[in-house]
Design an enzyme around this catalytic site. Structure first.
Site, PDB file in Angstrom:
ATOM      1  N   ARG A 141      31.742 -23.155 -16.262  1.00 37.07           N
ATOM      2  CA  ARG A 141      32.666 -24.291 -16.370  1.00 37.07           C
ATOM      3  C   ARG A 141      32.339 -25.245 -17.516  1.00 37.07           C
ATOM      4  O   ARG A 141      33.228 -25.874 -18.068  1.00 37.07           O
ATOM      5  CB  ARG A 141      32.769 -25.034 -15.037  1.00 37.07           C
ATOM      6  CG  ARG A 141      33.415 -24.155 -13.953  1.00 37.07           C
ATOM      7  CD  ARG A 141      33.792 -24.921 -12.703  1.00 37.07           C
ATOM      8  NE  ARG A 141      34.823 -25.887 -12.950  1.00 37.07           N
ATOM      9  CZ  ARG A 141      34.633 -27.193 -13.011  1.00 37.07           C
ATOM     10  NH1 ARG A 141      33.418 -27.704 -12.853  1.00 37.07           N
ATOM     11  NH2 ARG A 141      35.640 -28.005 -13.241  1.00 37.07           N
ATOM     12  N   CYS A 144      22.902 -14.637 -24.016  1.00 35.54           N
ATOM     13  CA  CYS A 144      22.781 -14.561 -25.469  1.00 35.54           C
ATOM     14  C   CYS A 144      24.018 -15.194 -26.101  1.00 35.54           C
ATOM     15  O   CYS A 144      24.910 -14.503 -26.602  1.00 35.54           O
ATOM     16  CB  CYS A 144      22.648 -13.092 -25.858  1.00 35.54           C
ATOM     17  SG  CYS A 144      21.997 -12.922 -27.492  1.00 35.54           S
TER      18      CYS A 144
END
Ligand SMILES: Cc1ncc(COP(=O)(O)O)c(C=O)c1O
Length: 433
Positions: A331, A362
């Site tokens: 979010r 990553c």
């Protein structure tokens, strides 16, 4: 003291949820871990249920929007509390069906339901299919003919309300992928067509004006717009629709400055507008449905992480890395949503550190938040992010092939796993060499 009633600090200075020490929960069940408090969920369901009964005199239903957090245990709790259910996909419907959720209390939403999903909805006999567009209407009628069924439907209408919320979650205005517009005549055209179709029964209208809304006025205004449309339908077709679904979107406290409206005040004010407008327009008061999601699941949940590397970039910022991130809570990456975080094993201490909490994916944007105040963090601490019960597990992914965390449900002193932690075997389960 905290953003949710179910949270507290115990005598040894640890954050608790229900009657459980969160540091112990993290040790017992591992991290990252979603923890939900059953009493908080049930209390929210009851508050909504009681106030809809009070203000609409038994002519109302609260349907929990399961997109906020959906699993078998949650559907069972919601059913036990007498609520209905909003589902938006075959997967959510399947979950509800697997615990025998009362079909007549299910609302099936979605702007592009597949034929398979519509078939499933008709087979299960869901109480109402909320039709989004004309293509869906025609497909549904044909399906109903072939299955010898009659489909009860509502239309999703765009009432054209700007609810002053984040662009990505604002859905009531004309430029939205959801629903039929009033201004263009599209909505009236759909109503007229539906009234001619042999296997469609138009029972009402639906709208949903956005999410994380703190004002009551947009909801009142949406109710007025919808009732005026109902009056216009009555005038032009002679049909008075019986149900009005006003959607969800009630804001919650993510951070201390958020100031949500009490459910009861929302229900009272909107019901007054509904009754007054019906009187003015010479309509019977319709059966009213609301669909809260976030406000039922959100405050009941927290996420526990283990703190790993801490990287201080002098004059710039301090990164505190945790063993989860955007895979379990996308979010912040999606909407810059703000959260409160606490070092659970130092919950009684002052928040002396301003940090960026980073995940392990990553991706530079893999953050839980920036400029967050937390207690002095050290590797090995347990970090709790609060009010994560809605749109966290349900929006989680396997990015970087990270298994999804478990969900534990706490009830007083009891804690039980309601969704198991995924394993690496789960991750490769559908791979074909
Ligand atoms: C149709 C509909 N109903 C209800 C909801 C639930 O909204 P909230 O979780 O903000 O209460 C949504 C959320 O997107 C929705 O699209």
């Amino acid at each position: 003291m905290f953003v949710s009633d179910c949270l507290n600090i115990n005598p040894i200075g640890h954050l608790t949820i229900g009657d459980r020490d969160t540091v112990e929960l993290a040790q017992t069940f591992g991290t990252p871990l979603y923890v939900m408090d059953e009493n908080q969920i049930r209390n929210s369901c009851r508050s909504y249920h009681q106030s809809i009964e009070k203000y609409y005199g038994g002519k109302g239903l609260v349907a929990y929007a399961s997109k906020a957090f959906c699993c078998k245990a949650m559907c069972k709790i919601v059913a036990e509390e007498g609520l209905g259910l909003d589902v938006v996909s075959g997967g959510e419907l399947y979950t509800a069906m697997s615990v025998h959720f009362p079909a007549e209390k299910i609302f099936f939403h979605g702007n592009n339901k597949t034929v398979a999903e519509l078939t499933e909805a008709l087979e299960y006999g869901v109480g109402c299919i909320v039709v989004d567009n004309l293509t869906e209407l025609e497909v549904l009628n044909q399906l109903a003919i072939s299955m010898g069924k009659k489909a009860d439907i509502m239309f999703r209408i765009k009432p054209g309300i700007d609810a002053h919320t984040h662009d990505f979650v604002r859905t009531g205005q004309i430029d939205s992928k959801f629903g039929l517009a009033l201004e263009t005549g599209e909505a009236m055209e759909a109503v007229k067509l539906a009234l001619t179709l042999s296997h469609i029964r138009l029972i009402g209208l639906h709208c949903h004006i956005g999410s994380q809304i703190f004002d009551i006025e947009p909801f009142e205004h949406a109710a007025e717009v919808m009732l005026h449309f109902m009056a216009e339908i009555k005038k032009k077709t002679g049909t008075e629709l019986k149900k009005l679904n006003l959607g969800g979107g009630f804001g919650i406290k993510y951070i201390p400055k958020n100031d949500p409206v009490e459910y009861d005040r929302y229900m009272k004010n909107v019901s007054l507008v509904v009754k007054k407008t019906c009187k003015e327009l010479n309509l019977n008061t319709p059966f009213v449905v609301i669909e809260p999601g976030r406000s039922i699941a959100g405050p009941a949940g927290i996420t526990l992480y283990k703190v790993g590397a801490i990287k201080d970039i002098p004059g710039i910022r301090t990164y505190v890395s945790v063993d989860g991130g955007m895979a379990d809570n996308p979010r912040y990456a999606l909407y810059k949503s703000e959260y409160e975080a606490i070092i659970a094993n130092k919950a009684g201490q002052p928040k002396d550190m301003t940090v960026t909490i980073a995940g392990k994916c990553c991706e530079s944007g893999d953050l839980i938040g920036e400029g967050m105040q937390i207690q002095n963090a050290a590797p090995g601490d347990t970090l709790a992010v609060l009010a994560t019960g809605a749109y966290n597990y349900s929006m989680s992914s396997n990015y970087n092939r990270i298994p999804k965390p478990a969900v534990v449900l706490v009830n007083g002193k009891e804690a039980r796993v309601i969704i198991q932690r995924e394993t690496f075997e789960d991750i490769v389960r559908n791979d074909v060499e």
